[in-house]
Design a protein around this motif. Structure first.
Motif, PDB file in Angstrom:
ATOM      1  N   PHE A  92       0.812  -1.211   0.000  1.00  0.00           N
ATOM      2  CA  PHE A  92       0.000   0.000   0.000  1.00  0.00           C
ATOM      3  C   PHE A  92       0.853   1.273   0.000  1.00  0.00           C
ATOM      4  N   SER A  93       2.172   1.127   0.077  1.00  0.00           N
ATOM      5  CA  SER A  93       3.031   2.301   0.191  1.00  0.00           C
ATOM      6  C   SER A  93       3.491   2.848  -1.152  1.00  0.00           C
ATOM      7  N   GLY A  94       3.384   2.077  -2.211  1.00  0.00           N
ATOM      8  CA  GLY A  94       3.837   2.534  -3.518  1.00  0.00           C
ATOM      9  C   GLY A  94       2.808   3.409  -4.216  1.00  0.00           C
ATOM     10  N   ASP A  95       3.092   3.692  -5.471  1.00  0.00           N
ATOM     11  CA  ASP A  95       2.172   4.484  -6.280  1.00  0.00           C
ATOM     12  C   ASP A  95       1.008   3.620  -6.760  1.00  0.00           C
ATOM     13  N   THR A  96      -0.124   4.256  -6.975  1.00  0.00           N
ATOM     14  CA  THR A  96      -1.301   3.550  -7.470  1.00  0.00           C
ATOM     15  C   THR A  96      -1.133   3.256  -8.957  1.00  0.00           C
ATOM     16  N   PRO A  97      -1.242   1.990  -9.377  1.00  0.00           N
ATOM     17  CA  PRO A  97      -1.138   1.677 -10.810  1.00  0.00           C
ATOM     18  C   PRO A  97      -2.201   2.418 -11.609  1.00  0.00           C
ATOM     19  N   PRO A  98      -1.876   2.861 -12.823  1.00  0.00           N
ATOM     20  CA  PRO A  98      -2.866   3.568 -13.642  1.00  0.00           C
ATOM     21  C   PRO A  98      -4.101   2.703 -13.885  1.00  0.00           C
ATOM     22  N   TRP A  99      -5.251   3.328 -13.833  1.00  0.00           N
ATOM     23  CA  TRP A  99      -6.498   2.581 -13.981  1.00  0.00           C
ATOM     24  C   TRP A  99      -6.687   2.083 -15.407  1.00  0.00           C
ATOM     25  N   THR A 100      -6.262   2.848 -16.401  1.00  0.00           N
ATOM     26  CA  THR A 100      -6.532   2.474 -17.785  1.00  0.00           C
ATOM     27  C   THR A 100      -5.520   1.464 -18.311  1.00  0.00           C
ATOM     28  N   VAL A 101      -4.237   1.715 -18.087  1.00  0.00           N
ATOM     29  CA  VAL A 101      -3.186   0.883 -18.677  1.00  0.00           C
ATOM     30  C   VAL A 101      -2.969  -0.397 -17.882  1.00  0.00           C
ATOM     31  N   ALA A 102      -2.728  -0.266 -16.587  1.00  0.00           N
ATOM     32  CA  ALA A 102      -2.351  -1.420 -15.783  1.00  0.00           C
ATOM     33  C   ALA A 102      -3.559  -2.145 -15.204  1.00  0.00           C
ATOM     34  N   PHE A 103      -4.528  -1.408 -14.664  1.00  0.00           N
ATOM     35  CA  PHE A 103      -5.627  -2.059 -13.956  1.00  0.00           C
ATOM     36  C   PHE A 103      -6.641  -2.666 -14.918  1.00  0.00           C
ATOM     37  N   PHE A 104      -7.250  -1.851 -15.767  1.00  0.00           N
ATOM     38  CA  PHE A 104      -8.259  -2.366 -16.698  1.00  0.00           C
ATOM     39  C   PHE A 104      -7.623  -3.035 -17.911  1.00  0.00           C
ATOM     40  N   GLY A 105      -6.623  -2.411 -18.497  1.00  0.00           N
ATOM     41  CA  GLY A 105      -5.980  -2.979 -19.666  1.00  0.00           C
ATOM     42  C   GLY A 105      -6.905  -2.986 -20.866  1.00  0.00           C
ATOM     43  N   SER A 106      -6.761  -3.992 -21.713  1.00  0.00           N
ATOM     44  CA  SER A 106      -7.584  -4.148 -22.915  1.00  0.00           C
ATOM     45  C   SER A 106      -8.331  -5.472 -22.848  1.00  0.00           C
ATOM     46  N   SER A 107      -9.069  -5.765 -23.908  1.00  0.00           N
ATOM     47  CA  SER A 107      -9.821  -7.025 -23.951  1.00  0.00           C
ATOM     48  C   SER A 107      -8.902  -8.236 -23.971  1.00  0.00           C
ATOM     49  N   GLU A 108      -7.676  -8.072 -24.469  1.00  0.00           N
ATOM     50  CA  GLU A 108      -6.732  -9.176 -24.498  1.00  0.00           C
ATOM     51  C   GLU A 108      -6.065  -9.415 -23.144  1.00  0.00           C
ATOM     52  N   SER A 109      -6.336  -8.549 -22.184  1.00  0.00           N
ATOM     53  CA  SER A 109      -5.729  -8.689 -20.857  1.00  0.00           C
ATOM     54  C   SER A 109      -6.516  -9.618 -19.948  1.00  0.00           C
ATOM     55  N   TYR A 110      -7.601 -10.200 -20.444  1.00  0.00           N
ATOM     56  CA  TYR A 110      -8.462 -11.027 -19.617  1.00  0.00           C
ATOM     57  C   TYR A 110      -8.650 -12.392 -20.279  1.00  0.00           C
ATOM     58  N   ARG A 129      -0.454  -6.500  -6.526  1.00  0.00           N
ATOM     59  CA  ARG A 129      -0.137  -5.432  -7.481  1.00  0.00           C
ATOM     60  C   ARG A 129      -1.151  -4.300  -7.429  1.00  0.00           C
ATOM     61  N   PHE A 130      -2.429  -4.633  -7.278  1.00  0.00           N
ATOM     62  CA  PHE A 130      -3.486  -3.626  -7.355  1.00  0.00           C
ATOM     63  C   PHE A 130      -4.158  -3.403  -6.000  1.00  0.00           C
ATOM     64  N   ALA A 131      -3.393  -3.512  -4.922  1.00  0.00           N
ATOM     65  CA  ALA A 131      -3.965  -3.331  -3.582  1.00  0.00           C
ATOM     66  C   ALA A 131      -4.549  -1.931  -3.413  1.00  0.00           C
ATOM     67  N   ARG A 132      -3.864  -0.926  -3.901  1.00  0.00           N
ATOM     68  CA  ARG A 132      -4.346   0.451  -3.758  1.00  0.00           C
ATOM     69  C   ARG A 132      -5.582   0.689  -4.627  1.00  0.00           C
ATOM     70  N   ASN A 133      -5.651   0.056  -5.789  1.00  0.00           N
ATOM     71  CA  ASN A 133      -6.841   0.199  -6.633  1.00  0.00           C
ATOM     72  C   ASN A 133      -8.061  -0.430  -5.971  1.00  0.00           C
ATOM     73  N   TYR A 134      -7.884  -1.618  -5.408  1.00  0.00           N
ATOM     74  CA  TYR A 134      -9.001  -2.280  -4.743  1.00  0.00           C
ATOM     75  C   TYR A 134      -9.455  -1.506  -3.511  1.00  0.00           C
ATOM     76  N   SER A 135      -8.508  -0.880  -2.797  1.00  0.00           N
ATOM     77  CA  SER A 135      -8.889  -0.057  -1.643  1.00  0.00           C
ATOM     78  C   SER A 135      -9.710   1.148  -2.087  1.00  0.00           C
ATOM     79  N   THR A 136      -9.321   1.748  -3.197  1.00  0.00           N
ATOM     80  CA  THR A 136     -10.087   2.884  -3.725  1.00  0.00           C
ATOM     81  C   THR A 136     -11.489   2.462  -4.131  1.00  0.00           C
ATOM     82  N   LEU A 137     -11.606   1.277  -4.716  1.00  0.00           N
ATOM     83  CA  LEU A 137     -12.936   0.780  -5.091  1.00  0.00           C
ATOM     84  C   LEU A 137     -13.808   0.551  -3.858  1.00  0.00           C
ATOM     85  N   PHE A 138     -13.206   0.072  -2.766  1.00  0.00           N
ATOM     86  CA  PHE A 138     -13.995  -0.132  -1.543  1.00  0.00           C
ATOM     87  C   PHE A 138     -14.572   1.183  -1.033  1.00  0.00           C
TER      88      PHE A 138
END
Length: 243
Positions: A92-110, A129-138
C-alpha cells in the motif's frame, strides 16, 4: 525472454515451473497454464466415419455441460482460500497503478482461468499489485452505499461530530490533568458512537460495500492476466513496467 542455448538440458515440467515461480516469472507460468489447457481441450480423439450424428450431438452437449460445471467450480474455489495471505503493508506504500493501462488494460488482458491453481496464482499476485486500486474501489462503493442510505450517512457524520466535540472540549477544559475523568469520558463517547452507528445502520452500509468490493476484486484478479513486473529495455537492462 530466454536466449536459445544448444547446451541446455531438458528438465521436468514441475521443476521448470518451480524455477519460474522462484525467479519471479509468474506471467510465464500463467501463460503456460493457459496454453496447456488450450492444447489439452483441442487434442480430442477424432470421431469415426461410422459414428451417427446423434452420438456427436450428445457428446458435444456433454462436453459443454462438463466445461460449464468446471468453470463454475473454478469460480467457487475462489471462496475456499484467503486472497490476502500474501498481502503486505508495503503493497500500500507505492504508487497507485494507472487505472486504464495497468488495472483495466484491454480485452486481451483477460481470460478465464483454466484451473484452480491458475486462479489462485492470479488472485494472489493481482491483489498485491493492485492493492491500492481495490482499496479505492472499496471507499467508492462505501460512498455509494451511504448515498443510498441517508440515515447511515447522517449517523456517520454524527459520530465524527461527536468525537470532534469531545476533542474540542478536552482541549478547552484541559482534561489531560485528570486521566481517570478523561478515560471515563472516552468510554462514554465510545458507547454513544456505537449506539449511533447501530441505530443508523452504518454496519449494513459497510457490509454491502465490503461484499461488492470483495466480489469485484475476486473476479477482476482471477480474470486479469499476469503481466511482467519488469521488461528488458533496448540497452539490454531492466526497467520497471509502467504501473
Amino acid at each position: 525472454m530466454f536466449d536459445p542455448n544448444p547446451l541446455s538440458l531438458s528438465v521436468p515440467e514441475s521443476e521448470f515451473e518451480s524455477w519460474l515461480r522462484d525467479s519471479g516469472y509468474l506471467e510465464i507460468v500463467d501463460q503456460r497454464s493457459t496454453d496447456l489447457h488450450r492444447l489439452s481441450t483441442a487434442a480430442k480423439p477424432s470421431d469415426s466415419a461410422a459414428e451417427s450424428a446423434t452420438a456427436k450431438i450428445s457428446s458435444s452437449g456433454a462436453f459443454l455441460v462438463s466445461r460449464f460445471l468446471s468453470r463454475v467450480w473454478t469460480l467457487l474455489s475462489l471462496l475456499t482460500f484467503n486472497p490476502f495471505s500474501k498481502l503486505a503493508a508495503t503493497d500500500f506504500s507505492g504508487d497507485t497503478p494507472p487505472w486504464t493501462v495497468a488495472f483495466f488494460g484491454s480485452s486481451e488482458s483477460y481470460s478465464f482461468p483454466s484451473s484452480r491453481s491458475q486462479a489462485r496464482l492470479r488472485v494472489h499476485e493481482n491483489v498485491k499489485r493492485f492493492a491500492r486500486n481495490y482499496s479505492t474501489l472499496f471507499f467508492l462503493f462505501f460512498a455509494c452505499s451511504l448515498y443510498q442510505l441517508p440515515l447511515a450517512l447522517f449517523g456517520l457524520l454524527s459520530c465524527l461530530a461527536l468525537w470532534d466535540a469531545f476533542r474540542f472540549s478536552g482541549d478547552r477544559w484541559r482534561s489531560d490533568g485528570y486521566p481517570l475523568l478523561r478515560e471515563a469520558l472516552i468510554r462514554i463517547a465510545q458507547c454513544l458512537a456505537a449506539v449511533i452507528l447501530f441505530i443508523s445502520n452504518v454496519q449494513f452500509a459497510v457490509f454491502c460495500a465490503a461484499g461488492v468490493s470483495f466480489a469485484v476484486m475476486l473476479l477482476h484478479a482471477s480474470f486479469r492476466k499476469l503481466t511482467p513486473a519488469k521488461q528488458p529495455d533496448q540497452r539490454g537492462g531492466q526497467r520497471t513496467m509502467a504501473k
